[in-house]
Design a protein around this motif. Structure first.
Motif, PDB file in Angstrom:
ATOM      1  N   MET A 131     -49.916 -18.760  97.341  1.00  9.51           N
ATOM      2  CA  MET A 131     -50.504 -17.880  98.352  1.00  9.51           C
ATOM      3  C   MET A 131     -51.758 -18.517  98.932  1.00  9.51           C
ATOM      4  N   GLU A 132     -52.064 -18.149 100.164  1.00 16.14           N
ATOM      5  CA  GLU A 132     -53.308 -18.598 100.788  1.00 16.14           C
ATOM      6  C   GLU A 132     -54.382 -17.545 100.534  1.00 16.14           C
ATOM      7  N   LEU A 133     -55.446 -17.930  99.852  1.00 22.02           N
ATOM      8  CA  LEU A 133     -56.557 -17.026  99.611  1.00 22.02           C
ATOM      9  C   LEU A 133     -57.778 -17.552 100.348  1.00 22.02           C
ATOM     10  N   GLN A 134     -58.344 -16.721 101.216  1.00 24.61           N
ATOM     11  CA  GLN A 134     -59.491 -17.144 102.014  1.00 24.61           C
ATOM     12  C   GLN A 134     -60.816 -16.625 101.471  1.00 24.61           C
ATOM     13  N   ALA A 135     -60.800 -15.570 100.651  1.00 20.22           N
ATOM     14  CA  ALA A 135     -62.025 -15.042 100.034  1.00 20.22           C
ATOM     15  C   ALA A 135     -61.640 -14.079  98.922  1.00 20.22           C
ATOM     16  N   LEU A 136     -62.547 -13.971  97.940  1.00 22.91           N
ATOM     17  CA  LEU A 136     -62.371 -13.031  96.828  1.00 22.91           C
ATOM     18  C   LEU A 136     -63.600 -12.142  96.730  1.00 22.91           C
ATOM     19  N   PHE A 137     -63.376 -10.817  96.621  1.00 20.25           N
ATOM     20  CA  PHE A 137     -64.444  -9.839  96.468  1.00 20.25           C
ATOM     21  C   PHE A 137     -64.287  -9.147  95.125  1.00 20.25           C
ATOM     22  N   LEU A 138     -65.362  -9.152  94.332  1.00 24.61           N
ATOM     23  CA  LEU A 138     -65.326  -8.638  92.975  1.00 24.61           C
ATOM     24  C   LEU A 138     -66.328  -7.506  92.775  1.00 24.61           C
ATOM     25  N   ASP A 139     -65.850  -6.372  92.301  1.00 21.34           N
ATOM     26  CA  ASP A 139     -66.737  -5.346  91.784  1.00 21.34           C
ATOM     27  C   ASP A 139     -67.438  -5.914  90.540  1.00 21.34           C
ATOM     28  N   ILE A 140     -68.511  -5.255  90.091  1.00 20.11           N
ATOM     29  CA  ILE A 140     -69.220  -5.737  88.901  1.00 20.11           C
ATOM     30  C   ILE A 140     -68.912  -4.869  87.682  1.00 20.11           C
TER      31      ILE A 140
END
Length: 260
Positions: free
Chosen positions: A1-10
């Protein structure tokens, strides 16, 4: 898969009472993504001042921070999007807190401030494992942009505080507290702003979270992932449900998608 960004809760995604700092496996996974050119962002209800107070300096390696449920967003230390609370709403909530002796934490871009302390507030701060902010005169803080109000009390008091606003919304994160932010704010709004700024395709973005304040961002991105310890509504909204935070759910999810 192409992943352009990852956003993570804490909270309950990267850390928990049993895992007070991110594990070595999680930090290694973040580093691997960044080495591959994928920017990694934190998306949290917390204020940036709390990260150092909680010993989370290790997360400074992340490329950006969406704090206060997306009310203020940073990319490499620079503000790229913000949504202050309407000044009239801020005045009304500060007045309500003072008139009813309702403990309320208020966030500016620089710090957290508090008007008074009671048992409800102490219980909530024990839950989030953070130091209680200093006490100030809330009504003297209204000359600056304010981004979040956190009242602490019974549900009726939280309802009443929200009712004095005209342009705000809230997310309940504890039986005795909630996050009140501008209605045009949210983690989903912040992610769209980041995507627009960096030229990213929302379909190629992943977000990982566990709580109700993560629902918006999970519904906004192409690859929503819920932690195994997440709220049932969050798990239902996910494309994939990973392990819980104790069992390195973030790293497991990235392995599942073939990103590590």
């Amino acid at each position: 898969m192409e992943l352009q960004a990852l956003f993570l809760d804490i909270d309950e995604t990267l850390i928990s009472p049993a895992v007070p700092v991110p594990t070595a496996r999680t930090l290694a996974a973040i580093a691997r993504l960044q080495q591959a050119g994928v920017p990694v962002f934190l998306a949290t209800g917390r204020h940036r001042c709390e990260l150092g107070q909680l010993g989370l300096g290790c997360l400074a390696v992340c490329d950006g921070l969406l704090m206060l449920d997306g009310a203020v967003s940073y990319y490499h230390g620079q503000v790229i999007d913000d949504h202050p609370i309407d000044p009239g709403d801020a005045r009304a909530m500060a007045r309500y807190a003072v008139d009813h002796s309702l403990p309320c934490v208020v966030a500016s871009a620089e710090r957290l401030m508090l008007n008074c302390i009671d048992a409800n507030l102490r219980e909530c701060y024990e839950y989030i494992r953070a130091p209680i902010p200093g006490i100030v005169d809330l009504q003297a803080q209204l000359d600056r942009p304010l981004y979040m109000f956190n009242p602490f009390g019974p549900q009726t008091a939280m309802d009443a505080m929200l009712a004095v606003t005209a342009h705000c919304t809230r997310t309940i994160w504890h039986p005795h507290s909630c996050d009140i932010i501008a209605r045009d704010s949210g983690k989903d709004v912040a992610i769209r702003a980041v995507a627009s700024r960096l030229g990213l395709d929302m379909a190629c973005i992943m977000a990982i979270g566990d709580s109700l304040n993560d629902l918006g961002m999970l519904r906004a991105v192409g690859h929503p992932v819920a932690m195994g310890n997440g709220h049932p509504d969050v798990r239902q909204a996910a494309e994939y449900v990973t392990a819980d935070v104790v069992h390195d759910g973030v790293a497991q999810a990235l392995h599942h998608y073939g990103l590590l």
